[in-house]
Motif scaffolding. Sequence first.
Motif, short mmCIF file in Angstrom:
data_model
loop_
_atom_site.label_atom_id
_atom_site.label_comp_id
_atom_site.label_asym_id
_atom_site.label_seq_id
_atom_site.Cartn_x
_atom_site.Cartn_y
_atom_site.Cartn_z
N UNK A 129 0.82 -1.20 0.00
CA UNK A 129 0.00 0.00 0.00
C UNK A 129 0.86 1.26 0.00
N UNK A 130 1.94 1.24 0.78
CA UNK A 130 2.83 2.40 0.83
C UNK A 130 3.50 2.62 -0.52
N UNK A 131 3.90 1.53 -1.19
CA UNK A 131 4.50 1.67 -2.52
C UNK A 131 3.50 2.28 -3.49
N UNK A 132 2.22 1.84 -3.39
CA UNK A 132 1.20 2.40 -4.27
C UNK A 132 1.04 3.90 -4.02
N UNK A 133 1.04 4.30 -2.73
CA UNK A 133 0.86 5.71 -2.40
C UNK A 133 2.05 6.54 -2.87
N UNK A 134 3.26 6.01 -2.69
CA UNK A 134 4.45 6.72 -3.14
C UNK A 134 4.42 6.86 -4.66
N UNK A 135 4.01 5.78 -5.35
CA UNK A 135 3.92 5.82 -6.81
C UNK A 135 2.88 6.85 -7.26
N UNK A 136 1.72 6.88 -6.56
CA UNK A 136 0.68 7.85 -6.91
C UNK A 136 1.18 9.27 -6.68
N UNK A 137 1.90 9.49 -5.57
CA UNK A 137 2.46 10.81 -5.29
C UNK A 137 3.47 11.20 -6.36
N UNK A 138 4.30 10.24 -6.78
CA UNK A 138 5.31 10.51 -7.81
C UNK A 138 4.60 10.90 -9.12
N UNK A 139 3.55 10.15 -9.49
CA UNK A 139 2.81 10.46 -10.73
C UNK A 139 2.18 11.85 -10.65
N UNK A 140 1.60 12.16 -9.49
CA UNK A 140 0.98 13.47 -9.30
C UNK A 140 2.03 14.56 -9.41
N UNK A 141 3.18 14.35 -8.83
CA UNK A 141 4.28 15.30 -8.88
C UNK A 141 4.72 15.52 -10.32
N UNK A 193 8.05 24.17 -6.79
CA UNK A 193 8.91 23.01 -6.99
C UNK A 193 9.64 22.65 -5.69
N UNK A 194 10.21 23.65 -5.03
CA UNK A 194 10.90 23.41 -3.76
C UNK A 194 9.95 22.87 -2.70
N UNK A 195 8.73 23.44 -2.64
CA UNK A 195 7.74 22.94 -1.69
C UNK A 195 7.39 21.49 -2.00
N UNK A 196 7.25 21.19 -3.27
CA UNK A 196 6.91 19.83 -3.68
C UNK A 196 8.03 18.87 -3.31
N UNK A 199 10.09 14.74 0.24
CA UNK A 199 11.11 14.31 1.20
C UNK A 199 10.47 13.94 2.54
N UNK A 200 9.53 14.77 2.99
CA UNK A 200 8.83 14.45 4.25
C UNK A 200 8.10 13.12 4.16
N UNK A 201 7.42 12.89 3.04
CA UNK A 201 6.70 11.63 2.86
C UNK A 201 7.69 10.47 2.89
N UNK A 202 8.80 10.64 2.19
CA UNK A 202 9.82 9.58 2.15
C UNK A 202 10.36 9.29 3.55
N UNK A 203 10.66 10.34 4.32
CA UNK A 203 11.17 10.15 5.67
C UNK A 203 10.12 9.46 6.55
N UNK A 204 8.87 9.86 6.40
CA UNK A 204 7.80 9.23 7.18
C UNK A 204 7.69 7.73 6.86
N UNK A 205 7.74 7.42 5.57
CA UNK A 205 7.64 6.01 5.15
C UNK A 205 8.82 5.22 5.66
#
Length: 182
Positions: free
Chosen positions: A22-34, A110-113, A118-124
């Motif tokens: 599930x976390x991989x799916x969420x990270x992938x979705x965030x990456x696609x959105x980005x 871009x910097x905020x994104x 980075x925050x999401x990655x650290x949390x995961x």
Amino acid sequence: MRVQKLVISDRLYNFIIHVITELKKKVSASRCLYISHIEGMENVVRLHKASANRSLKDILDQSSSNARCVEKLLAVEAAKGRSIFDELHGTLSTQQGEIAVFAREIRKRFNDSIHHTTDISEFINGVFDKLMEESKEIGNHANQVDEIQMKNINEFKKAFEEQSRSDAEKLIADVTSLFSSI
């Protein structure tokens, strides 16, 4: 008890795999959105650039036409020519300022994104670390429970053997006593 231990371990393992998936799916979705947002910003920049180029071309065409008129009517139209040139310069300066503001805004987003990603990655990573710690603790706890159960079984076995030996000796003594009384 070992079967129950294996079922609990399998359940935990399946749960961990499910959480990781599930976390991989969420990270992938965030990456696609980005990526989608970056592409959208690039498209807006291209549209502004094309619009600015068209405006500049239009302005240059108009300037050329005016310059020819100014050449023909130099004495009369010199003041108008300077006025048009100043107006064009102001427009270009305004557009340049708007583009600079827009570029700063895009850079900030871009910097905020990046910061958010980075925050999401650290949390995961924190969640993964915590899951690994919990998994190790559960494994250690299961080993301790197994050791305690084996110790209790061995103690019960020794007590049972001693009790059986004592009962056998008592029975032999009773049979011997019975035969000696006959």
